[in-house]
Design a protein around this motif. Sequence first.
Motif, PDB file in Angstrom:
ATOM      1  N   THR A  12       6.248  11.466   4.141  1.00 20.48           N
ATOM      2  CA  THR A  12       5.575  10.179   3.991  1.00 20.48           C
ATOM      3  C   THR A  12       5.755   9.251   5.186  1.00 20.48           C
ATOM      4  O   THR A  12       5.154   8.179   5.227  1.00 20.48           O
TER       5      THR A  12
ATOM      6  N   GLU B 104       2.482   8.537   6.470  1.00 24.09           N
ATOM      7  CA  GLU B 104       1.563   7.850   5.568  1.00 24.09           C
ATOM      8  C   GLU B 104       1.754   6.338   5.622  1.00 24.09           C
ATOM      9  O   GLU B 104       1.168   5.615   4.826  1.00 24.09           O
TER      10      GLU B 104
ATOM     11  N   GLY C 183       0.016   2.517  -0.057  1.00 23.18           N
ATOM     12  CA  GLY C 183      -0.250   3.040  -1.389  1.00 23.18           C
ATOM     13  C   GLY C 183      -0.163   4.551  -1.446  1.00 23.18           C
ATOM     14  O   GLY C 183       0.302   5.128  -2.429  1.00 23.18           O
ATOM     15  N   ARG C 184      -0.591   5.189  -0.381  1.00 21.52           N
ATOM     16  CA  ARG C 184      -0.551   6.649  -0.333  1.00 21.52           C
ATOM     17  C   ARG C 184       0.885   7.150  -0.326  1.00 21.52           C
ATOM     18  O   ARG C 184       1.186   8.192  -0.913  1.00 21.52           O
ATOM     19  N   LYS C 185       1.770   6.428   0.338  1.00 19.40           N
ATOM     20  CA  LYS C 185       3.173   6.853   0.378  1.00 19.40           C
ATOM     21  C   LYS C 185       3.745   6.959  -1.032  1.00 19.40           C
ATOM     22  O   LYS C 185       4.384   7.957  -1.389  1.00 19.40           O
ATOM     23  N   ALA C 186       3.513   5.950  -1.849  1.00 21.06           N
ATOM     24  CA  ALA C 186       4.033   5.966  -3.216  1.00 21.06           C
ATOM     25  C   ALA C 186       3.421   7.095  -4.020  1.00 21.06           C
ATOM     26  O   ALA C 186       4.114   7.771  -4.793  1.00 21.06           O
ATOM     27  N   VAL C 187       2.122   7.321  -3.832  1.00 22.52           N
ATOM     28  CA  VAL C 187       1.441   8.394  -4.554  1.00 22.52           C
ATOM     29  C   VAL C 187       2.015   9.752  -4.178  1.00 22.52           C
ATOM     30  O   VAL C 187       2.279  10.598  -5.038  1.00 22.52           O
ATOM     31  N   GLU C 188       2.202   9.978  -2.877  1.00 23.08           N
ATOM     32  CA  GLU C 188       2.708  11.280  -2.419  1.00 23.08           C
ATOM     33  C   GLU C 188       4.143  11.511  -2.894  1.00 23.08           C
ATOM     34  O   GLU C 188       4.493  12.613  -3.319  1.00 23.08           O
TER      35      GLU C 188
ATOM     36  N   ALA D 186       5.543  10.291  -5.563  1.00 23.38           N
ATOM     37  CA  ALA D 186       5.493  10.552  -7.005  1.00 23.38           C
ATOM     38  C   ALA D 186       5.042  11.981  -7.275  1.00 23.38           C
ATOM     39  O   ALA D 186       5.560  12.648  -8.181  1.00 23.38           O
ATOM     40  N   ASP D 187       4.089  12.451  -6.491  1.00 23.95           N
ATOM     41  CA  ASP D 187       3.590  13.814  -6.690  1.00 23.95           C
ATOM     42  C   ASP D 187       4.656  14.844  -6.348  1.00 23.95           C
ATOM     43  O   ASP D 187       4.851  15.829  -7.064  1.00 23.95           O
TER      44      ASP D 187
ATOM     45  N   ASP E 295      -0.604  20.803  -0.725  1.00 23.27           N
ATOM     46  CA  ASP E 295      -0.621  19.353  -0.865  1.00 23.27           C
ATOM     47  C   ASP E 295       0.512  18.643  -0.129  1.00 23.27           C
ATOM     48  O   ASP E 295       0.446  17.420   0.064  1.00 23.27           O
TER      49      ASP E 295
END
Length: 223
Positions: free
Chosen positions: A84, A87, A92-97, A99-100, A160
């Motif tokens: 991340t 990112e 926002g993408r950092k948090a999403v990645e 979490a995934d 991913d």
Amino acid sequence: MSVLHRAYIYQFLSLAFFYPQKELLEELEEGLHDLSLSFKTLQMQVDLEPFKKAIAEAKERVIDLQGEWNALFSTTLKAPANETAYELEKAGRKAVELADIEGFYKAFGLEVKSPYEPDSIVAELEFTAFLLRGKMWAEQQGNAEAQEVYENAFRSFFRDHLGRWYRIFTDLLKEHSEENYYRHLGELLKSFLDKEREGIEGIVDLKEYRKEVLEGVSWKCGT
């Protein structure tokens, strides 16, 4: 047995990115024979002599290697070893990645504990080794359903996550590392993962990293 050898290579590479200590380097040195055997079994022509020599040199200059580890991965962040980190222009993408990534780990009852970060190269390589060992276990048990679960998880995680950022990471290692150890380690990582990504569709490589975005930030890759 190729799954076993692939798992060994992932595990070896994960260990090689730990914070350097003389004992760690000695352990890696002892594992070079099995690493070579694993590459040969996979029919990969990899010259390990430069890395072997780099380990021997690093054992005599551990403090210098520790300084380089900090410069690359922790303080000046020449080559962040966290997915991340690439990112940060899209918070926002950092948090999403993250979490995934953590979702993958939790699905298999795993948890990354401090000082590791879930998206570190250490953790991601370790997890892929775990998935391959799980697939091998399922095969030995004759459990086709579990085997499919582990294989699908491996392919999804590689597509991913690990597969999308290792190239920019190894490019930065090649460009900025002043130590042969990390340059050759990066070359090994890239060669192996380039082979691993064959047949996995849908990988979108992360291609940009702007160091100025990370000024004042410290990442932990695992010490």
